[in-house]
Design an enzyme around this catalytic site. Structure first.
Site, short mmCIF file in Angstrom:
data_model
loop_
_atom_site.label_atom_id
_atom_site.label_comp_id
_atom_site.label_asym_id
_atom_site.label_seq_id
_atom_site.Cartn_x
_atom_site.Cartn_y
_atom_site.Cartn_z
N SER A 44 1.02 -1.10 -0.01
CA SER A 44 0.04 0.06 -0.01
C SER A 44 0.86 1.32 -0.04
CB SER A 44 -0.97 -0.10 1.08
OG SER A 44 -1.83 0.93 1.10
N THR A 45 0.72 1.98 1.18
CA THR A 45 1.78 3.34 1.19
C THR A 45 3.21 3.06 0.77
OG1 THR A 45 -0.04 4.21 2.70
CG2 THR A 45 2.03 5.33 2.55
N HIS A 67 -2.94 -0.96 -3.43
CA HIS A 67 -4.00 -0.27 -3.12
C HIS A 67 -3.92 1.13 -3.80
CE1 HIS A 67 -4.38 -1.91 1.04
NE2 HIS A 67 -4.76 -2.73 0.24
N MET A 89 0.12 0.87 5.22
CA MET A 89 -0.52 1.10 6.35
C MET A 89 -1.68 -0.08 6.63
SD MET A 89 -1.80 5.14 6.08
CE MET A 89 -0.66 6.33 5.67
N ASP A 99 -4.01 -5.20 5.91
CA ASP A 99 -4.40 -6.05 4.83
C ASP A 99 -3.41 -6.84 4.47
OD1 ASP A 99 -6.09 -6.74 2.78
OD2 ASP A 99 -5.46 -4.91 1.31
#
Length: 347
Positions: A169-170, A196, A289, A292
């Site tokens: 993600s991030t 994401h 973050m 997941d």
């Protein structure tokens, strides 16, 4: 913890709007605003903010140039606020390569049709970026420093997996680039990528990765069969599920449940992999973050698959890899360079 925010935008209306939104959150404090990148550099030195929100197009010094200069003097997280168009996606990806930490839409309606909910999501992201930044300055978790013998003994032999799945993600766009560019075109397995990312960004991101890598990288299409030496990026705004049977694997791209937090979702993809070929899969969780991917890794681990996680030191945000490590699922905890190198050596 009160998070100090610097707002950088050439629009006085937008600066005022952001200031009002952040002022409504007791966790956030706007310590300064700037109208361009050059002014932002001065304000960063004098106010030492925890997070910077950055516009892309500004006079005097644009956002991308400002990000590069900021990162040369401080590791302050920079949240890009961009338009979610094809052209905006390409520019935002440039900003991430330059060192920006994350991005959100400048049109908050793209976050949520509910105005209050959209503003809450914006404030939460700013707070999370600051929290992740401060956590990265702390001493690494003991679990990673010592690399307990129990984890090392559990490592599977360096057998070649039939499938590699990566969730992030991030910080993921840059992390994926670093890993995938180290892979030779001859890798004997397909790779599934779950990042994401909004729908307008994934086509540009797949094209960018494909131009940089020796392997083929493409946005996944519904019904296509998996081929070795190819990485398939989950389309933004949809779910990517594995179907078929070993040796005859294909992808199903679905709308998914409207209640699902992430689209695409790492857990959903990983769970679908576990159900078909979990014992022959290597799952890798990179920076991001939240948690997941933890449940999906558990499902793959239960079937006998291998789990790698990025270490704290090389993660932009140590959330997703930490969740997997804390759950005791990791066969290896590696920095980003080692992940790319060791993955490329699996023949």
């Amino acid at each position: 913890m009160t998070v100090k925010v610097l707002i950088v935008d050439d629009s006085s209306f937008f600066r005022k709007r952001l200031t009002e939104i952040f002022a409504a959150d007791p966790r956030l404090e706007v310590v300064a605003t700037a109208t361009n990148g050059e002014e932002a550099l001065q304000k960063i030195q004098s106010h030492r903010p925890d997070v910077v929100t950055m516009d892309l197009e500004m006079p005097v010094m644009d956002g991308i140039t400002a990000v590069r200069k900021i990162k040369s003097i401080r590791k302050t997280p920079v949240l890009m606020l961009s338009t979610w168009t094809t052209e905006g996606a390409k520019t935002t990806l440039d900003a991430l390569e330059a060192g920006a930490t994350d991005f959100l839409p400048k049109r908050f309606e793209d976050l949520s049709s509910d105005r209050n909910e959209a503003q809450k999501k914006l404030c939460q992201r700013v707070y999370q970026l600051a929290s992740g930044y401060h956590a990265s300055l702390q001493k690494p978790l003991q679990q990673e420093v010592s690399k307990p013998a129990a984890i090392q003994k559990r490592n599977a032999p360096n057998t070649t997996p039939q499938l590699v799945v990566i969730g992030t993600s991030t910080g993921g766009p840059v992390a994926l680039q670093k890993v995938l560019t180290m892979l030779p075109a001859s890798i004997p397995f397909p790779v599934l990528l779950v990042q994401h990312m909004p729908a307008s960004f994934t086509p540009s991101f797949a094209e960018r990765l494909n131009s940089q890598c020796q392997i083929q990288v493409k946005q996944a299409l519904n019904g296509e069969s998996l081929q070795k030496g190819t990485a398939y990026l989950a389309p933004g705004g949809q779910q990517m599920l594995l179907k078929g049977r070993p040796k005859r694997l294909y992808l199903s791209i679905e709308a998914g449940d409207t209640e699902q937090t992430y689209k695409p979702c790492v857990d959903l993809t990983f769970n679908s992999v576990a159900a078909i070929c979990g014992d022959e899969t290597l799952a890798i969780i990179l920076t991001g973050m939240g948690s997941d991917g933890r449940n999906g890794c558990q499902a793959i681990k239960n079937k006998g698959g291998m789990i790698w996680a990025q270490d704290q030191a090389s993660s932009t945000i140590y959330g997703m890899p930490m969740a997997v490590a804390k759950a005791g699922l990791t066969d290896k905890i590696l920095n980003l360079t080692d992940i790319g190198q060791q993955l490329g050596e699996l023949h």
